[in-house]
Structures are given as structure tokens and as C-alpha cells.
Design a protein around this motif. Structure first.
Motif, short mmCIF file in Angstrom:
data_model
loop_
_atom_site.label_atom_id
_atom_site.label_comp_id
_atom_site.label_asym_id
_atom_site.label_seq_id
_atom_site.Cartn_x
_atom_site.Cartn_y
_atom_site.Cartn_z
N ASN A 111 0.83 -1.21 0.00
CA ASN A 111 0.00 0.00 0.00
C ASN A 111 0.86 1.26 0.00
O ASN A 111 0.56 2.23 -0.68
N ASN A 112 1.93 1.21 0.81
CA ASN A 112 2.80 2.39 0.89
C ASN A 112 3.44 2.69 -0.45
O ASN A 112 3.58 3.85 -0.84
N ASN A 115 0.85 4.29 -2.65
CA ASN A 115 0.55 5.66 -2.25
C ASN A 115 1.67 6.63 -2.57
O ASN A 115 1.53 7.84 -2.41
N ASN A 116 2.83 6.09 -2.99
CA ASN A 116 3.96 6.93 -3.35
C ASN A 116 4.35 6.78 -4.82
O ASN A 116 5.47 7.08 -5.20
N SER B 146 1.00 8.19 4.50
CA SER B 146 -0.03 8.76 3.61
C SER B 146 -1.42 8.41 4.13
O SER B 146 -2.36 9.20 4.02
N GLU B 147 -1.55 7.21 4.67
CA GLU B 147 -2.83 6.78 5.20
C GLU B 147 -3.15 7.50 6.52
O GLU B 147 -4.32 7.78 6.81
#
Lengths: 196, 464
Positions: A111-112, A115-116, B146-147
Motif C-alpha cells: 500500500n505504501n 501511495n507513493n 499517507s494513510e
């Protein structure tokens, strides 16, 4: 950094180890930064595998080998296990990688990366092994990652696979939009939920 | 035929995003100093405030020294990060328990002990060990920065719903076998990626028999099997623990809450995507020998030989043993150790200090062993003192430090030197985790205590 994804064609950096954890990707002592300076994190990507304690480069570590380079990191299974530190994704992005290919990713790290604007591409173990073999045979071989069609191709052997990417994330990656942009538009729905 | 995970998750879905994840409402966000500064920067860059500041609790824990907390932090970089959290929470109007505040401690110890984490909640934090709060019967999981920014901004997160897995441990635990040993055992069986993609419900008579502290330890380590989170359905043990705590409902509201919480369980015919069952009698006190938490064995066991490892894993296995200074096929019992660490969000609660004290009482710390005993919170430290455990420990040559994450990841001054062995009650034995070059052996508080008084790796059952 927010960037639009389309087709990426690049040489690869191979890291054929399993269970590469986020403490190795970026050790805890680099988490004290209070800003999102990707260049700083990129310079310290795999710090303790890349440099000796005195700061001299470890010659046989792949990032120090001038034979290898490119925008694609190819890693063994269970990449990014351990800590939730997004700094690991910042380091990968900051070093200049746009894509990480592995047969298996840890959830939070995956996920990280997304998100980047680093694309995690999950391939079969067979594809991964063949790719490691191809890179070993010719470090200049290239891989094509086609985001619109969701395919990854080993251009040395022609072997191609499709990879998973949900329609929402694909739209975000191809249009350089992030989740916060989306959520900020949902205030009415959030308030309606809270009222129920 | 729903699992408890389905029930809690589905009740928090604001909407399903077309072709994508769920927009999940979050009841509780915790922030510590390491993974939040860039999220606050993001809010400033977008010119927005927190949507629901009253649902957000913040405290520094990773960088805090475990001595002299009344004085400014000496490391300027650590100080800057801790100060940034104080400034950010003031600017955005969030609750902040600063260093040396009587409410401060490790975020995953403080949340449950103040009843900020309650059954049925969704709970997130920029920290993979957020799974700890699952012990309360909550859906709790770690997220990236970000979350964190998403939740600060919208009290929601976009998240793909994980699959559901049940792990049952049935039967009675043997002498000297703790919740930590259950977790290390499960990781050794399932590997560090065995539960990736799943949310785990722990069940079975051995799990039910655990105290809340034990349940918190077990759920804490869910991420080390790769799981998004792990939880235990709330029961009388949960309610008894919560009753009267600071943020628990009071009076009539308490009775209503308990009635609702009693319904929080998986249906009898619930279908899990995966289910595994283990016999508690199989579990011995455990210890790790390698550089991921799945590389564990019973403390009196033997490290696998190279040919027992699948070929694609042999390079990582050899690299790991080489780092640890161990040989394939050897035993660890009797090997000298240098450091012992009791603490962390894994084993920094009152019961862990009781267990450690019970074993070292009437014995002496072995010469040459450095022991760091770090309570998980100010509250735990007060309990240690109220119960007189500090005196028992002092008589055996141990001192209690001030609370924080400490040597679990060595962002503060508590670093294990290169090449030294540390029997640690923390959660990760990754290369360099406790300081560059440090060698970590994960174990329970009892096994750590046994090593602390003998100076060598010891089966705690021999000292009980």
C-alpha cells in the motif's frame, strides 16, 4: 512523487533475497527526519547492506555494482515485511525506482508503494526466477511494464504475464491522483455515515 | 454466517469505491512522533484541518530516552521529532500525552490501559504493531504515513478488505509457556508471510484462557506472520479488564455497551477463508535463532540444517545464520548472552514484569549481563512500584527504567552494540534492529529472565 504511469521499459536491479524487511530497506535511525525528503531517504536505501559502518561502499552489494541500474527493482518473495514505515517506500522512490517486481509483497508496504507512485508488480515464482536468470545472463536486458494493459514482459525471453491492479488505483496511477484527493471529496458521505 | 471481522468491517464501510477499495470509517487514530510529521505537513500543504480531532490521540514513544525524562532529550534529531509532535498536535487541536506526562507510554500499551481502544472499534496508527489493540475485540491495523494523513483529513481510509483467517489453539498451555511463546510458535509454523492478506481471529481454549495482557501480546505479533491484524472476540475477561478504566463507558452506558459487545462474535456457521488449529501441548518456551521472527524453535531445540530449507530460501537462511554467528544444526542452550531487554509493546505490561520478577526473585543477575527493564507506560511503572516488584527486582540486581519503545528498535540511546547477543522480549530480530550489528534472540519474559540470571540461554522451566 505524484507522476503519471503509462508504459515503463527499463533495465533492472536484481535483489534475489527473500523476506527483505523494511528495517533493511531503511534502518530505524533514518526515521528521525520530520520531512518527506525522498532524496535523503533514497541516499540511505539499503544503507547497512550498501555501506560499511565507516561509510565505505560494500563492493559486492548490487546497488554499488555499476553493471546494474534502472527504474525496476526485482526482489525475492515477501518483499517489505515488518514495519509499516512509509520511509521505506520513500527511499525506493527517492533512489529512482518506479516499479518493484516480486512474487509476493507484505501488505502494508505494498500500500505504501502505491501511495507513493511506486508500482508493486506481483509475478509468479516461475516468472521471477526466469527474470533473475535473464538479468544474470545479461544485465542490460529490459523489462516492459504496461500499466494500461496490466502486463509485465521479460524482453529477453518474451515471457509475459498480466498483473493485478484494481481499477481505482489504476486510474489514480495513470492520472497522478492520490487517495486524499478522493477522500476530501467525500465529506457528505462521511457525515451521513456518522449520523446513522 | 458472518465472521466477527466481517461484522465490524462491514459496519464501518462508508461506501465501496467503484472498482477499488472500501472507504472505511475509523473510530480511533493514534499518532506517534515517527510516522506522523509528514502527514501533518500534508495537511498544511493542502490547507486543511482534522475532520474529527476528538477521535485522535497522540504521544511520543519511539525516541524517548529511558533515563532522565525530566530533562530535555540530548539527541537533537530525536528532540526535534518529539517537539514536532507537540507542535503539530497543538496546531491541530489533538490530545497529546508528552514525555514525562503521567499518561505517556508506548501507544499500544496506553490505548488499551486507558480504554481508548474498545470492542467493535476500527483503530489505526502509523505503526505495524497496531494489531495489538485487536485484543480488545477491535479491528486494528498498521498503516503508512499517507494513510495517517487520510485519516487525519477525513477520519476515513481507503482499504481493500482483507481475507479472513481463524487460528485456533486448543488445550492447556504447559509450564512456563506464555502468550509470547504461542505467537513465536505460530510464526515458526506459518512463517512471516503465512498470514499475509488475511485478518486473523484467534480462538480456542488456550487463547480464551489468556489474560488481557497475554491477549495483547498475541495480537501484537499478528503482523509478524504477515497478517493485517489479529483480534480476539470480547468476553468476560475483556469486560472485567475495561470496567472502570478512564475512557470506558460509565453507569448505564456501560451496561448497554457490554450488551452490545456480547454480540461481537463470529456466527457458529461463519466461513473463514482459511482456518488452522494447533494443540497447546505442542508449544514449548520458544526462542529465535535467525533474523526474522519466523526463525524460531523451542528453547531446547536445534537450528535446522541447510538441507531442511527449500532451495530458494537457502541464500537468505545462510546470510541470516552468518549474521547471528550460529551454525546450522546446532543447539542454543548454554550459549552466553550479553544483554536482556524486557519491554516494548509486545511485553511491557504489568504481567510481564510480574513474570520476570517471579523468576529472578531470590536469584542474582549474572555478572556481565546488561539488563534493560523498560515499562510500557507510566501507568505500568506506577503499578510495578505499587506492587513492590521494583524492590524484588532491585534485590536481584535489576533496575526499572522510564517508559518508551527503547531497545526494541533503538531509536533512543538504548542500543545493543555490534556483535552482542540480546535476549529480547520485543517483536523483531531483523538485522540491526536493536542497533547496527546487534544480534537479537526473541523470547518471552520468563526465558529472558532465565538468561538474565544465568548469563546463558536457559530453559526457564528448569528455574520455575
Amino acid at each position: 512523487m505524484k507522476q503519471k504511469f503509462d508504459i515503463i521499459e527499463s533495465t533492472c536491479v536484481p535483489l534475489p533475497l527473500e523476506n527483505v524487511d523494511t528495517d533493511q530497506i531503511i534502518p530505524a535511525r533514518f526515521l528521525k527526519a520530520t520531512t518527506r525528503d525522498e532524496r535523503f531517504f533514497g541516499e540511505n536505501l539499503f544503507r547497512d547492506w550498501r555501506y560499511r559502518p565507516d561509510g565505505t561502499p560494500v563492493k559486492d552489494f548490487v546497488l554499488n555494482n555499476p553493471v546494474y541500474g534502472g527504474e525496476i527493482l526485482v526482489a525475492g518473495r515477501n518483499f517489505g515485511s515488518g514495519s509499516s514505515r512509509e520511509h521505506a517506500a520513500w527511499a525506493i522512490a527517492g533512489y529512482g525506482f518506479k516499479v518493484v517486481i516480486s512474487s509476493f509483497f507484505a501488505d502494508i508496504h505494498k500500500n505504501n508503494e502505491l501511495n507513493n507512485f511506486v508500482l508493486p508488480v506481483v509475478v509468479t515464482p516461475e516468472f521471477l526466477q526466469e527474470l533473475f536468470d535473464s538479468i544474470a545472463a545479461d544485465p542490460k536486458m529490459k523489462v516492459r511494464v504496461d500499466v494500461p494493459n496490466q502486463t509485465v514482459t521479460n524482453l529477453a525471453t518474451g515471457r509475459s504475464e498480466s498483473f493485478e491492479l484494481n481499477a481505482y488505483k489504476k486510474y489514480c496511477l495513470m492520472n497522478a491522483l492520490d487517495d486524499i484527493d478522493y477522500l476530501l471529496l467525500q465529506k457528505d458521505k462521511i457525515e451521513a455515515y456518522e449520523q446513522q | 454466517m458472518n465472521t466477527l471481522f466481517d461484522k465490524i468491517w462491514d459496519a464501518h464501510v462508508v461506501q465501496h469505491v467503484e472498482g477499488g477499495p472500501d472507504q472505511l470509517y475509523i473510530d480511533r487514530l493514534y499518532c506517534h512522533e515517527v510516522t506522523s510529521p509528514q502527514a501533518f505537513d500534508g495537511l498544511r500543504a493542502r490547507g486543511i484541518r482534522c475532520l474529527r480531532p476528538e477521535k485522535i490521540f497522540c504521544m511520543p514513544d519511539h525516541n524517548t530516552p529511558t533515563e532522565n525524562q525530566d530533562k530535555p532529550i540530548e539527541d537533537p534529531v530525536s528532540k526535534k521529532q518529539v517537539d514536532a509532535l507537540a507542535a503539530n498536535t497543538a496546531e491541530f487541536g489533538l490530545t497529546h500525552y508528552g514525555m514525562n506526562d503521567p499518561n505517556n507510554g508506548i501507544i499500544h500499551v496506553v490505548g488499551p490501559e486507558k480504554a481508548l481502544s474498545l470492542p467493535g472499534m476500527t483503530i489505526v496508527c502509523g505503526d505495524s504493531h497496531t494489531s495489538t489493540h485487536g485484543a480488545m475485540g477491535a479491528v486494528a491495523f498498521g498503516i503508512g504515513t499517507s494513510e495517517v494523513e487520510m485519516v487525519l483529513a477525513s477520519q476515513c481510509i481507503l482499504q481493500q478488505k482483507p481475507k479472513s483467517m481463524r487460528i485456533r489453539v486448543e488445550g492447556e498451555l504447559g509450564k512456563g509457556v506464555t502468550a509470547k511463546d504461542i505467537a513465536l510458535f505460530l510464526m515458526s509454523k506459518l512463517t512471516t508471510s503465512g498470514a499475509t492478506g488475511y485478518f486473523v481471529e484467534y480462538a480456542g481454549s488456550a487463547v480464551r484462557s489468556l489474560s488481557m495482557e497475554g491477549r495483547l501480546t498475541l495480537c501484537n505479533l499478528s503482523i509478524e506472520m504477515g497478517a493485517r491484524g489479529g483480534f480476539i472476540a470480547p468476553d468476560e475477561t475483556t469486560f472485567a479488564y475495561l470496567k472502570g478504566r478512564e475512557y470506558a463507558p460509565k453507569g448505564e452506558a456501560w451496561d448497554q455497551a457490554v450488551e452490545a459487545w456480547k454480540r461481537l462474535k463470529s456466527d457458529d456457521d461463519a466461513v473463514f477463508d482459511r482456518e488452522v488449529v494447533y494443540d497447546a501441548a505442542e508449544i514449548a518456551p520458544m526462542i529465535t535463532y535467525g533474523t526474522n521472527p519466523g526463525m524460531g524453535m523451542s528453547v531446547d531445540g536445534t537450528i535446522p540444517a541447510l538441507d531442511q530449507i527449500p532451495s530458494e530460501g537457502q541464500a537468505s537462511f545462510s546470510k541470516s545464520l552468518n549474521y547471528m554467528g550460529f551454525q546450522p544444526g546446532e543447539k542454543l542452550l548454554g550459549k552466553p548472552i550479553d544483554y536482556v531487554f524486557l519491554g516494548a509493546c509486545t511485553n511491557g505490561r504489568i504481567e510481564d514484569f510480574r513474570a520476570f520478577a517471579s523468576l529472578v526473585a531470590g536469584r542474582q543477575k549474572a555478572p556481565g549481563v546488561t539488563a534493560w527493564l523498560v515499562p510500557g507506560s507510566q501507568q505500568v511503572k506506577r503499578e510495578i512500584e505499587a506492587e513492590g516488584l521494583d524492590k524484588v527486582l532491585a534485590a536481584a540486581g535489576f533496575e526499572i527504567r522510564q517508559p518508551g519503545c527503547s531497545a526494541c528498535l533503538a531509536m533512543n540511546p538504548d542500543k545493543v552494540p555490534a556483535g552482542k547477543y540480546c535476549v529480547s522480549t520485543s517483536n523483531r530480530n531483523f538485522e540491526g534492529r536493536q542497533g547496527p550489528g546487534s544480534r537479537t534472540l526473541l523470547a518471552s519474559p520468563l526465558t529472558a529472565a532465565a538468561a538474565a540470571v544465568t548469563g546463558v540461554i536457559t530453559d526457564p522451566r528448569e528455574l520455575l
